[in-house]
Every structure is written in C-alpha cells, then in structure tokens.
Scaffold this active site. Structure first.
Site: not given
Length: 243
Positions: A64-66, A129, A133
């Site tokens: 994921a892009y976190t 974010y 998600k």
C-alpha cells in the site's frame, strides 16, 4: 495446504527474512513473497505475470501507499496504488479463482468516537489515505465474493517504520518529548498479525474483520512504556492533538 502469495516492501529473494513472514513459517501456508519493485500494483501486466507464475489459491495483499501526510499532496499516486491497484489485483484474483486477504486500516473511520469501532460502524475517512483504502475495500467487495478485509491499526515490528522504532530513535537524542494523549488505539505486533492472516486465508469465513492485539493506550502512554522497557531516561509530556 494453501498456497499463499504475499507482497512485501522488502524481502530477500528466496528467503523468509521479514518478521511478519517469519510468523507464517509453521502455519501450513506455502508462501511466495514478491517485492514491490518486481510487481507494482499499478502495472496490470506485471501483476498478471506474477499470478500466472504462481497460480496462488490465496493472495495476502499487504502492499500500500502508507505515507499518510504525504498523500495529502500526492493524492493521484495514493489513489493509483490503494484504490486502482487494489482493483487490478482483485480482478486477477477473480480470474485465477484466488481468495484475497486485503489489509485495510482504521483510517476508514472518522476517529471521533470514544469506544472501539465495530466492523459495521459508519465510515468517514478524514484524509486522502483513508479515502483511498476505503475505495480499495469497496472495489474488492464489488469484484470478489471470496475476500477477507482486515482492518489493522498501530502496527509495529522489527522491520519498517513504526512508532516504537521512532521513539527509540528519538530517545537517543532527547531527554524530553511531547506526545499526544487524546488518540487511543491497540498496538499490534506484526508477527501476531501474520499468524492470524495465515490461519484466516485457509478458511472460508469471508467478510470484514478488525485485527489488533488486546488492550489499548494513548500514544503518550505507549511512548512512556517503550522508554520504561528500554531503560531510557526520557520524560514524556502528554499533549492534545491540537498542540
């Protein structure tokens, strides 16, 4: 035995070197880990190559892009990975008849409650974010029938960036730290989480889950406990998030 496929951000080729992966060794899952550098979620052809090579009957989607703060200024990249990339992978899971475990987050909720969230609580992400998600969750639910959506929070482990490692680093150069005390959660150890995921993917009990370790604390309480256990003489001053 199930064959699981995991995406890790840093895994030595051919070795179960990550602390999370280590927790899966004795679980009965035959695990194949793929580096993000060799399998980008935004590249459908690369995903197909991996799925064709391994033909998994289960996918643990842990990539994921976190970078939560950076996502506010980099929305396109965040959405491409967490929303569109997840949809790409879900479509391939459907094509290859593979069940999916999707790692989601407490950021899909607004964060204004005074008790732990239930799985069916109203959503209300407050940042890019969280929105990305949630879009990943919705994509999976619209594409797949055999899925596990697993929301996690306050995760820590030997590898990767996390709050505990940050506190230990800051404690080496600071005698005093201010830490917020009006955010409460359940610190969750990656090795414990990985065992749960390995067990889960071998079942047919599909749905949405919240997965954390037991107990809860504020960030300030967690920081103080980290320094206590590490034997570091750091004074923690609790402050509200507004500060």
């Amino acid at each position: 035995q199930s064959r699981g496929w995991g995406v890790q951000d840093k895994v030595e080729k051919g070795h179960l070197c990550n602390d999370s992966v280590g927790g899966v060794k004795d679980s009965g899952v035959e695990l194949r880990c793929v580096s993000v550098w060799h399998c980008r979620l935004t590249k459908a052809k690369a995903l197909r190559r991996v799925m064709t090579a391994y033909k998994p009957n289960g996918v643990i989607h842990a990539a994921a892009y976190t970078a939560v703060d950076r996502a506010e200024d980099d929305e396109a990249a965040c959405m491409a990975v967490n929303a569109e990339g997840t949809a790409n992978l879900a479509k391939l899971c459907r094509e290859f008849h593979a069940k999916m475990v999707y790692i989601s987050t407490d950021y899909v909720f607004p964060g204004d409650g005074d008790a732990p969230y239930e799985t069916d609580a109203p959503k209300g992400p407050q940042n890019v974010y969280g929105k990305s998600k949630l879009m990943g969750e919705e994509a999976i639910q619209s594409i797949l029938k055999r899925y596990f959506i697993v929301r996690i929070s306050w995760v820590f482990g030997i590898n990767g960036k996390n709050f505990i490692r940050t506190m230990l680093r800051l404690g080496e150069s600071h005698a005093k730290l201010t830490v917020v005390d009006d955010q409460v959660g359940s610190p969750t150890y990656t090795r414990d989480l990985s065992v749960l995921l390995a067990d889960m993917i071998q079942t047919e009990r599909y749905g949405v889950y919240h997965a954390t370790n037991e107990g809860f604390c504020s960030w300030a309480e967690l920081a103080a406990e980290v320094f206590r256990q590490a034997g570091m003489p750091v004074e923690v001053t609790p402050v509200p998030s507004s500060a």
